[in-house]
Design a protein around this motif. Structure first.
Motif, PDB file in Angstrom:
ATOM      1  N   MET A  73       1.193  -1.200  -0.081  1.00 49.76           N
ATOM      2  CA  MET A  73       0.161  -0.062   0.016  1.00 49.76           C
ATOM      3  C   MET A  73       0.408   1.029  -0.176  1.00 49.76           C
ATOM      4  SD  MET A  73      -2.861  -1.215   0.105  1.00 49.76           S
ATOM      5  CE  MET A  73      -4.088   0.194   0.912  1.00 49.76           C
ATOM      6  N   PRO A  74       0.381   2.460  -0.911  1.00 49.11           N
ATOM      7  CA  PRO A  74       1.097   3.325  -0.432  1.00 49.11           C
ATOM      8  C   PRO A  74       1.136   3.859   1.125  1.00 49.11           C
ATOM      9  CG  PRO A  74      -1.277   4.168  -1.621  1.00 49.11           C
ATOM     10  CD  PRO A  74      -0.644   2.928  -1.271  1.00 49.11           C
ATOM     11  N   VAL A 121      -6.549   9.379   7.986  1.00 48.15           N
ATOM     12  CA  VAL A 121      -5.461   9.377   7.083  1.00 48.15           C
ATOM     13  C   VAL A 121      -5.304   9.371   5.658  1.00 48.15           C
ATOM     14  CG1 VAL A 121      -3.699   6.974   7.251  1.00 48.15           C
ATOM     15  CG2 VAL A 121      -5.115   7.642   9.279  1.00 48.15           C
ATOM     16  N   SER A 122      -4.614   9.340   5.071  1.00 52.83           N
ATOM     17  CA  SER A 122      -4.362   9.159   3.348  1.00 52.83           C
ATOM     18  C   SER A 122      -3.738   8.279   2.974  1.00 52.83           C
ATOM     19  CB  SER A 122      -3.822  11.019   3.134  1.00 52.83           C
ATOM     20  OG  SER A 122      -3.514  10.868   1.733  1.00 52.83           O
ATOM     21  N   LEU A 123      -4.390   7.191   2.627  1.00 54.65           N
ATOM     22  CA  LEU A 123      -3.433   6.354   1.273  1.00 54.65           C
ATOM     23  C   LEU A 123      -4.005   6.156   0.023  1.00 54.65           C
ATOM     24  CD1 LEU A 123      -4.771   3.199   4.014  1.00 54.65           C
ATOM     25  CD2 LEU A 123      -2.650   3.784   2.990  1.00 54.65           C
ATOM     26  N   LEU A 124      -3.771   7.858  -0.584  1.00 48.56           N
ATOM     27  CA  LEU A 124      -4.353   8.026  -1.842  1.00 48.56           C
ATOM     28  C   LEU A 124      -5.798   8.253  -1.829  1.00 48.56           C
ATOM     29  CD1 LEU A 124      -2.725   5.921  -4.099  1.00 48.56           C
ATOM     30  CD2 LEU A 124      -1.994   8.059  -3.565  1.00 48.56           C
ATOM     31  N   ASN A 125      -6.672   7.378  -0.901  1.00 50.10           N
ATOM     32  CA  ASN A 125      -7.763   7.897  -0.054  1.00 50.10           C
ATOM     33  C   ASN A 125      -7.997   8.121   0.989  1.00 50.10           C
ATOM     34  OD1 ASN A 125      -7.104   5.338   0.631  1.00 50.10           O
ATOM     35  ND2 ASN A 125      -9.682   5.013  -0.133  1.00 50.10           N
ATOM     36  N   LYS A 126      -8.912   8.908   1.889  1.00 47.84           N
ATOM     37  CA  LYS A 126      -8.664   9.727   2.931  1.00 47.84           C
ATOM     38  C   LYS A 126      -9.834   8.279   3.807  1.00 47.84           C
ATOM     39  CE  LYS A 126      -9.665  13.904   1.762  1.00 47.84           C
ATOM     40  NZ  LYS A 126     -10.325  15.020   1.636  1.00 47.84           N
ATOM     41  N   ASN A 179      10.019  -2.797   7.432  1.00 43.19           N
ATOM     42  CA  ASN A 179      11.117  -2.437   6.718  1.00 43.19           C
ATOM     43  C   ASN A 179      10.191  -0.903   6.486  1.00 43.19           C
ATOM     44  OD1 ASN A 179      13.046  -4.447   6.749  1.00 43.19           O
ATOM     45  ND2 ASN A 179      13.056  -5.437   4.995  1.00 43.19           N
ATOM     46  N   ASN A 180       9.568  -0.606   6.953  1.00 36.50           N
ATOM     47  CA  ASN A 180       8.677   0.588   7.054  1.00 36.50           C
ATOM     48  C   ASN A 180       8.079   0.596   5.957  1.00 36.50           C
ATOM     49  OD1 ASN A 180       9.386   2.031   9.731  1.00 36.50           O
ATOM     50  ND2 ASN A 180      11.170   2.038   9.026  1.00 36.50           N
ATOM     51  N   LYS A 181       7.105  -0.627   5.704  1.00 41.84           N
ATOM     52  CA  LYS A 181       6.622  -0.188   4.375  1.00 41.84           C
ATOM     53  C   LYS A 181       5.390  -0.911   4.549  1.00 41.84           C
ATOM     54  CE  LYS A 181       9.609  -0.383   0.552  1.00 41.84           C
ATOM     55  NZ  LYS A 181      10.293  -1.561  -0.454  1.00 41.84           N
ATOM     56  N   TYR A 182       4.648  -0.829   3.924  1.00 34.90           N
ATOM     57  CA  TYR A 182       2.896  -1.219   4.897  1.00 34.90           C
ATOM     58  C   TYR A 182       1.681  -2.312   3.762  1.00 34.90           C
ATOM     59  CZ  TYR A 182       3.230   2.045   8.101  1.00 34.90           C
ATOM     60  OH  TYR A 182       3.769   1.901   9.826  1.00 34.90           O
ATOM     61  N   TYR A 183       1.649  -3.478   4.349  1.00 35.37           N
ATOM     62  CA  TYR A 183       0.948  -4.609   3.242  1.00 35.37           C
ATOM     63  C   TYR A 183      -0.514  -5.293   3.423  1.00 35.37           C
ATOM     64  CZ  TYR A 183       5.838  -5.267   1.712  1.00 35.37           C
ATOM     65  OH  TYR A 183       7.258  -5.256   1.315  1.00 35.37           O
TER      66      TYR A 183
END
Length: 194
Positions: free
Chosen positions: A66-67, A80-85, A176-180
């Motif tokens: 995910m972003p 929170v924003s992930l491209l959408n809010k 590693n600071n990435k969200y899946y």
């Protein structure tokens, strides 16, 4: 909703016909579809000029990288924003929670999803989501990830958890600071649009 794929460029349409900026569960399903047609296991999609990586983990499980979530502000909850809010709230009793008129108005005004979280333990949370342009849904992947992000930032959960939606269980994790976002995907119907 409907997802269209053209040369790995993805458009996502909500039930009301509006375009969505992100759909984690939809991208996991798109990954399964492209995998079944090409046997590729790593598939990149392009949505709103962003590259989104997906992968088939096994025959019926896929994930989306995910972003990176961003906390926008605090105002009786977490935006929170992930491209959408996503506007995130905590509750002690998720089953009796009501998405009242003020929350529905907030969803329309900010064009955001509204999610409520009940923390079960450090490895499980339960959520319900009212999606902008859709209403309350059985499962929302981006809301699951946004909810995990808030809980993780507040040290309420570990770095790998289960998110229980009314429609099923998803895995969300930070590596590693990435969200899946990960979960099962199944074919339920195949047809042709004419």
């Amino acid at each position: 909703g409907i997802i269209t794929i053209n040369d790995n460029k993805v458009s996502i349409y909500n039930a009301d016909g509006s375009l969505a900026n992100m759909c984690g569960n939809g991208l996991r399903c798109a990954c399964k579809l492209i995998n079944s047609l090409t046997n590729k296991t790593n598939i990149n999609f392009y949505i709103n000029n962003h590259v989104i990586e997906t992968k088939m983990v096994d025959e019926d499980t896929s994930y989306v990288l995910m972003p990176t979530p961003m906390m926008i502000n605090y105002d009786n909850g977490y935006l929170v924003s992930l491209l959408n809010k996503h506007f995130i709230l905590f509750t002690n009793n998720i089953d009796t929670f009501i998405f009242d008129e003020s929350l529905i108005n907030l969803s329309n005004e900010k064009q955001c999803n509204i999610s409520v979280i009940q923390v079960i333990n450090r490895r499980q949370i339960k959520i319900r989501t009212y999606e902008y342009g859709v209403k309350e849904t059985l499962s929302c992947g981006s809301a699951s990830l946004a909810s995990f992000f808030v809980c993780f930032m507040l040290d309420k959960v570990e770095s790998n958890i289960q998110v229980i939606n009314n429609g099923g269980v998803l895995s969300c994790f930070n590596k590693n600071n990435k969200y899946y976002l990960q979960g099962k995907v199944n074919y339920i119907y195949k047809g042709e649009l004419q």
